[in-house]
Design a protein around this motif. Structure first.
Motif, short mmCIF file in Angstrom:
data_model
loop_
_atom_site.label_atom_id
_atom_site.label_comp_id
_atom_site.label_asym_id
_atom_site.label_seq_id
_atom_site.Cartn_x
_atom_site.Cartn_y
_atom_site.Cartn_z
N GLY A 38 42.48 28.95 50.95
CA GLY A 38 43.13 29.32 49.69
C GLY A 38 42.36 28.80 48.49
N ALA A 39 41.02 28.86 48.54
CA ALA A 39 40.19 28.38 47.44
C ALA A 39 40.45 29.15 46.16
CB ALA A 39 38.71 28.49 47.83
N ALA A 40 40.50 28.47 45.05
CA ALA A 40 40.66 29.07 43.72
C ALA A 40 41.88 30.00 43.63
CB ALA A 40 39.38 29.83 43.32
N GLY A 41 42.93 29.68 44.37
CA GLY A 41 44.16 30.46 44.27
C GLY A 41 44.19 31.69 45.15
N ALA A 42 43.26 31.78 46.08
CA ALA A 42 43.26 32.93 47.00
C ALA A 42 44.46 32.82 47.94
CB ALA A 42 41.96 32.95 47.80
N SER A 65 41.42 45.93 44.11
CA SER A 65 41.14 44.56 43.64
C SER A 65 39.92 43.99 44.35
CB SER A 65 42.32 43.62 43.93
OG SER A 65 43.48 44.04 43.29
N VAL A 66 39.87 44.20 45.67
CA VAL A 66 38.74 43.66 46.43
C VAL A 66 37.46 44.38 46.02
CG1 VAL A 66 37.83 43.15 48.73
CG2 VAL A 66 40.29 43.23 48.38
N ASP A 67 37.53 45.70 45.93
CA ASP A 67 36.35 46.50 45.61
C ASP A 67 35.75 46.09 44.27
OD1 ASP A 67 34.73 48.57 46.69
OD2 ASP A 67 35.38 49.83 45.01
N MET A 70 38.31 40.23 41.56
CA MET A 70 39.50 39.81 40.81
C MET A 70 39.36 38.33 40.50
SD MET A 70 43.44 40.04 42.00
CE MET A 70 44.71 40.21 40.78
N ASN A 71 39.24 37.99 39.23
CA ASN A 71 39.05 36.60 38.81
C ASN A 71 37.98 35.89 39.65
OD1 ASN A 71 41.05 36.95 36.78
ND2 ASN A 71 42.62 36.69 38.32
N ALA A 72 38.40 34.91 40.45
CA ALA A 72 37.41 34.14 41.23
C ALA A 72 36.88 34.90 42.44
CB ALA A 72 38.01 32.81 41.66
C1 HEC Z 1 34.59 33.75 46.74
C2 HEC Z 1 35.96 33.68 47.21
C3 HEC Z 1 36.60 34.89 47.83
C4 HEC Z 1 36.12 35.71 48.82
C5 HEC Z 1 34.79 35.63 49.55
C6 HEC Z 1 37.15 36.69 49.08
N1 HEC Z 1 38.23 36.49 48.26
FE1 HEC Z 1 39.92 37.63 48.13
N2 HEC Z 1 40.61 36.46 46.65
C7 HEC Z 1 39.99 35.33 46.14
C8 HEC Z 1 40.81 34.75 45.07
C9 HEC Z 1 40.48 33.52 44.28
C10 HEC Z 1 41.94 35.59 44.94
C11 HEC Z 1 43.09 35.44 43.94
C12 HEC Z 1 42.70 36.19 42.69
C13 HEC Z 1 43.74 36.01 41.61
O1 HEC Z 1 44.91 36.34 41.84
O2 HEC Z 1 43.38 35.53 40.54
C14 HEC Z 1 41.79 36.65 45.95
C15 HEC Z 1 42.72 37.67 46.12
C16 HEC Z 1 42.61 38.66 47.08
C17 HEC Z 1 43.55 39.74 47.25
C18 HEC Z 1 44.77 40.01 46.40
C19 HEC Z 1 44.38 40.97 45.30
C20 HEC Z 1 45.52 41.34 44.40
O3 HEC Z 1 45.44 42.43 43.78
O4 HEC Z 1 46.49 40.58 44.27
C21 HEC Z 1 43.11 40.48 48.31
C22 HEC Z 1 43.75 41.72 48.86
C23 HEC Z 1 41.89 39.87 48.78
N3 HEC Z 1 41.60 38.77 48.03
C24 HEC Z 1 41.15 40.34 49.85
C25 HEC Z 1 39.90 39.83 50.24
C26 HEC Z 1 39.10 40.39 51.30
C27 HEC Z 1 39.50 41.57 52.17
C28 HEC Z 1 37.96 39.64 51.37
C29 HEC Z 1 36.79 39.79 52.33
C30 HEC Z 1 36.14 41.09 52.38
C31 HEC Z 1 38.04 38.63 50.33
N4 HEC Z 1 39.23 38.78 49.67
C32 HEC Z 1 37.05 37.70 50.04
C33 HEC Z 1 38.78 34.81 46.55
C34 HEC Z 1 37.93 35.38 47.49
#
Ligand code: HEC
Length: 98
Positions: A38-42, A65-67, A70-72
């Motif tokens: 859950g780094a940086a609010g993930a 969002s992923v494509d 989103m923020n961090a």
């Molecule tokens: C470098 C760190 C990082 C990586 C790598 C990463 N994420 Fe995230 N992800 C985050 C953070 C931080 C958030 C929260 C963003 C926010 O709400 O500000 C997030 C949020 C999300 C969300 C929620 C988006 C929304 O609209 O609320 C989804 C879905 C997601 N990630 C999917 C993925 C998937 C699938 C992958 C791999 C392909 C991935 N993430 C890789 C950091 C990461």
């Protein structure tokens, strides 16, 4: 028993775009970096409560969002060869309670 297992394997193979093994492999190379702890609010993988409000936006919005990033979270969540269907599968994988 063998027949049941075979049916299961076939069902999984045909319904998923990538196999479960490939899915985990992609997850472990990309999303895991931030979503495991859950780094940086993930939202944390396997913690359904953290995904509830995200899932409420609908799968299309989450894939977008992923494509775009989103923020961090960097664009494509660092999985540059993932398709939209792969993202969908990865999101379902992470949002499922473990
Ligand atoms: C470098 C760190 C990082 C990586 C790598 C990463 N994420 Fe995230 N992800 C985050 C953070 C931080 C958030 C929260 C963003 C926010 O709400 O500000 C997030 C949020 C999300 C969300 C929620 C988006 C929304 O609209 O609320 C989804 C879905 C997601 N990630 C999917 C993925 C998937 C699938 C992958 C791999 C392909 C991935 N993430 C890789 C950091 C990461």
């Amino acid at each position: 028993m063998t027949r049941m297992l075979l049916g299961l394997i076939l069902a999984v193979g045909f319904s998923a775009v990538i196999s479960a093994g490939e899915l985990e492999d992609r997850y472990n190379k990309t999303c895991v970096v931030c979503h495991a702890a859950g780094a940086a609010g993930a939202p944390k993988t396997g913690v359904a409560a953290e995904w509830e409000s995200r899932m409420a936006k609908g799968m299309d919005a989450l894939v977008e969002s992923v494509d775009k990033g989103m923020n961090a979270m960097p664009p494509k969540g660092m999985c540059f060869d993932c398709s939209a269907d792969d993202f969908k599968a990865l999101i379902e994988y992470m949002a499922a309670p473990k």
